[in-house]
Design an enzyme around this catalytic site. Structure first.
Site, PDB file in Angstrom:
ATOM      1  N   LYS A 153       0.841  -1.208   0.000  1.00  0.00           N
ATOM      2  CA  LYS A 153       0.000   0.000   0.000  1.00  0.00           C
ATOM      3  C   LYS A 153       0.875   1.257   0.000  1.00  0.00           C
ATOM      4  O   LYS A 153       0.639   2.208  -0.744  1.00  0.00           O
ATOM      5  CB  LYS A 153      -0.931  -0.010   1.224  1.00  0.00           C
ATOM      6  CG  LYS A 153      -2.012  -1.074   1.134  1.00  0.00           C
ATOM      7  CD  LYS A 153      -2.715  -1.309   2.464  1.00  0.00           C
ATOM      8  CE  LYS A 153      -3.686  -2.476   2.337  1.00  0.00           C
ATOM      9  NZ  LYS A 153      -4.305  -2.870   3.615  1.00  0.00           N
ATOM     10  N   GLN A 175      -4.285  -1.185   9.935  1.00  0.00           N
ATOM     11  CA  GLN A 175      -4.226  -2.518   9.334  1.00  0.00           C
ATOM     12  C   GLN A 175      -4.804  -3.568  10.290  1.00  0.00           C
ATOM     13  O   GLN A 175      -4.461  -3.615  11.465  1.00  0.00           O
ATOM     14  CB  GLN A 175      -2.754  -2.849   8.995  1.00  0.00           C
ATOM     15  CG  GLN A 175      -2.568  -4.166   8.284  1.00  0.00           C
ATOM     16  CD  GLN A 175      -3.185  -4.194   6.881  1.00  0.00           C
ATOM     17  OE1 GLN A 175      -3.096  -3.229   6.127  1.00  0.00           O
ATOM     18  NE2 GLN A 175      -3.823  -5.301   6.538  1.00  0.00           N
ATOM     19  N   ASP A 213     -10.612   2.954   4.675  1.00  0.00           N
ATOM     20  CA  ASP A 213     -10.997   1.541   4.662  1.00  0.00           C
ATOM     21  C   ASP A 213     -12.520   1.380   4.700  1.00  0.00           C
ATOM     22  O   ASP A 213     -13.028   0.266   4.593  1.00  0.00           O
ATOM     23  CB  ASP A 213     -10.389   0.820   5.880  1.00  0.00           C
ATOM     24  CG  ASP A 213      -9.415  -0.273   5.480  1.00  0.00           C
ATOM     25  OD1 ASP A 213      -9.331  -0.558   4.268  1.00  0.00           O
ATOM     26  OD2 ASP A 213      -8.748  -0.839   6.369  1.00  0.00           O
TER      27      ASP A 213
END
Ligand code: NDP
Length: 306
Positions: free
Chosen positions: A50, A94, A117
């Protein structure tokens, strides 16, 4: 039957090339902060790809690594600090988090406009209410992939296997938005094959190699394999028996090179969108917001935030 592979690597690259050009043209630098708690090897790899992609596109990229034994309150403090920074437009924590943390509480602390997200309850609620803005990257990437290959969704029967907040549920909601009829299966579903065999589109997001077999899939159906399972041999496989499905499915996502690159590409899109949402009040480049959205996503019928 000839099976066409859905090339997420090529499509993801086309999308990120486009985003890079838009950023260059507009002279803007969205900032993405990724928070990694602990030493999970798979998470380190995901975070690395990412970050690398964000840098390639000319974005600002920040990595915040925290020890696994940090308290939840300390993590929330870190998120609050990032939330207050003007150069950070997207915040991604994450997953998975260490077991002493509550992911719901953590996601709640990310401001909705920085929630790249799409896991903050506000953004998940907006999706339920049919007004998606920042949507989880994996299902959004799958929708983009299906759409780019011209796979019809309206009136089709989609079966989603897996009901997580990050893949299964938002996938079901997005397909509903596209007027598919959607069934959702999970670990308590009796006779999974009875459901999947009826589907025009199957999305498998479980994390169990070999769960989806040819006998459970209608000939010519589309199979999207989200699962990422590392075998003892080191080989990465999905949830579906891809070899068995070749020549039987109509469309199929390969592993690697299917859903994974689309997830990273749509994270870049979400970071750009988060930037535009936050800079909007400054009104310098307001038309760009709709312009980019229309060019990249107009055909998906995904409205922007009002
Ligand atoms: P979760 O573990 O959060 O969810 C898994 C889901 O699968 C649950 O809803 C569970 O049901 C269901 N399930 C478990 N066993 C069965 C079974 N035998 N039959 C039917 N359903 C079952 O996983 P995620 O959604 O986070 O991820 C799923 C997979 O996708 C993983 O392999 C992950 O690595 C991969 N992934 C890949 C991404 C990519 O970019 N390619 C991105 C995100 C995830 P229940 O709710 O009843 O427990």
């Amino acid at each position: 039957m000839k099976t066409q592979l859905l090339d997420g690597r090529q499509l993801g690259k086309a999308l990120t090339d486009r985003i890079r050009q838009e950023l260059e043209l507009a002279g803007i630098k969205p900032g993405l902060a990724v928070v990694l708690v602990g030493d999970n090897e798979a998470s380190k790899l995901y975070v690395g790809s990412k970050q690398k992609k964000a840098q390639e596109l000319g974005m600002r990229s920040f990595l915040h690594r925290l020890p696994a034994d940090i308290s939840e309150d300390e993590l929330l403090g870190e998120i609050e600090m990032l939330s207050g920074r003007d150069d950070v437009h997207g915040i991604l924590v994450q997953l998975p988090l260490p077991s002493h943390m509550d992911p719901y509480r953590v996601q709640q602390h990310i401001p909705p406009a920085k929630d790249v997200d799409g896991l903050n309850p506000f953004n998940q609620g907006a999706l339920v209410l049919g007004r998606p803005t920042l949507v989880p990257c994996t299902p959004l990437g799958i929708l983009y992939l299906l759409s780019a290959y011209g796979i019809p969704l309206e009136g089709k029967h989609a079966v989603i296997v897996g009901r997580s907040a990050i893949v299964g549920k938002p996938m079901a909601l997005l397909l509903l938005e596209m007027n598919a009829s959607v069934s959702v299966c999970h670990s308590k579903t009796k006779d999974l094959g009875l459901h999947t065999i009826q589907a025009d589109i199957v999305v498998a997001a479980v994390g169990r190699p070999g769960l989806i077999q040819k006998t459970q899939i209608k000939e010519g159906a589309t199979v999207v394999d989200v699962g990422q399972n590392r075998l003892e041999t080191g080989r990465l496989v999905g949830d579906a028996d891809l070899d068995g499905l070749m020549g039987h499915a109509g469309f199929l996502t390969p592993i690697p090179g299917g859903v994974g690159p689309m997830t990273v590409a749509l994270l870049m899109w979400n970071t750009l969108l988060a930037f535009l949402l936050q800079e909007k009040p400054k009104a310098v480049r307001l038309p760009m917001l709709e312009g980019i959205h229309e060019r990249l996503f107009g055909h998906l019928n995904l409205p922007l935030v009002p």
